[in-house]
Design a protein around this motif. Sequence first.
Motif, mmCIF file in Angstrom:
data_model
loop_
_atom_site.group_PDB
_atom_site.id
_atom_site.type_symbol
_atom_site.label_atom_id
_atom_site.label_comp_id
_atom_site.label_asym_id
_atom_site.label_seq_id
_atom_site.Cartn_x
_atom_site.Cartn_y
_atom_site.Cartn_z
ATOM 1 N N THR B 15 0.838 -1.193 0.000
ATOM 2 C CA THR B 15 0.000 0.000 0.000
ATOM 3 C C THR B 15 0.874 1.245 0.000
ATOM 4 O O THR B 15 1.979 1.254 0.564
ATOM 5 N N SER B 80 -0.211 5.756 -4.978
ATOM 6 C CA SER B 80 -0.830 5.705 -3.647
ATOM 7 C C SER B 80 -1.749 4.491 -3.544
ATOM 8 O O SER B 80 -2.925 4.597 -3.163
ATOM 9 N N GLU B 82 -3.917 1.271 -2.861
ATOM 10 C CA GLU B 82 -4.721 0.802 -1.729
ATOM 11 C C GLU B 82 -5.037 -0.673 -1.957
ATOM 12 O O GLU B 82 -4.935 -1.173 -3.078
ATOM 13 N N LEU B 83 -5.448 -1.332 -0.878
ATOM 14 C CA LEU B 83 -5.767 -2.755 -0.979
ATOM 15 C C LEU B 83 -6.825 -3.003 -2.064
ATOM 16 O O LEU B 83 -6.760 -3.983 -2.804
ATOM 17 N N ASP B 85 -7.214 -1.705 -4.821
ATOM 18 C CA ASP B 85 -6.737 -1.599 -6.204
ATOM 19 C C ASP B 85 -6.288 -2.949 -6.749
ATOM 20 O O ASP B 85 -5.988 -3.075 -7.950
ATOM 21 N N SER B 86 -6.225 -3.940 -5.881
ATOM 22 C CA SER B 86 -5.865 -5.284 -6.333
ATOM 23 C C SER B 86 -6.888 -5.758 -7.349
ATOM 24 O O SER B 86 -8.098 -5.760 -7.071
ATOM 25 N N VAL B 113 -2.002 -5.850 -4.098
ATOM 26 C CA VAL B 113 -1.524 -4.835 -3.161
ATOM 27 C C VAL B 113 -1.663 -5.405 -1.752
ATOM 28 O O VAL B 113 -2.775 -5.792 -1.334
#
Lengths: 112, 114
Positions: B15, B80, B82-83, B85-86, B113
């Motif tokens: 992250t 930036s 974030e989780l 965005d996986s 991520v």
Amino acid sequence: GNSVTQMEGPVTLSEEAFLTINCTYTATGYPSLFWYVQYPGEGLQLLLKATKADDKGSNKGFEATYRKETTSFHLEKGSVQVSDSAVYFCALTRRNTDKLIFGTGTRLQVFP
Amino acid sequence: DSGVTQTPKHLITATGQRVTLRCSPRSGDLSVYWYQQSLDQGLQFLIQYYNGEERAKGNILERFSAQQFPDLHSELNLSSLELGDSALYFCASSVGRAGVGEQFFGPGTRLTVL
């Protein structure tokens, strides 16, 4: 807005069974309609398309007819094979745009 | 093989980091599209470039940006992270600017991520 609705999966069939995957759409104007297929671990491949009302798209034994009166584009195949197991996506594009608007996808599992 | 290549195939990062995904379209195709495929959002259009210029924008976050270079390859930059965005990120290409042309999809980049 523009959207595509597909039947929930998974669809589980025996080999040589008849397949129908329902797809309906909401769009302004006259969209083009597509079926894409995604085999495990791969990207999407165009399966068939139809660009105007009453057009029938067909490929590899799959067919779909553009029905404007029912805003539908159902996918059919007369006899499925194990190798047809994949996720099937119905999609549309509006005139003068390129972006594909996809349905949620329907997983098909065919057993021998 | 669609003729569209994407690198890398897999990407694992943390992250807050920034990553770049690369796409080379089919020879002769001028349009490049980016899509995100996630379990909760499905397949969503992010952005399209045509011959180096942005043509259409979809549900692309401000933390994400893209560009298409003179040789027509494209890069999608995600920052930036974030989780959430996986996801699988697909690139597609087509010949034309608009209409009913087929889009050819690459094999995707799977971003994880942690």
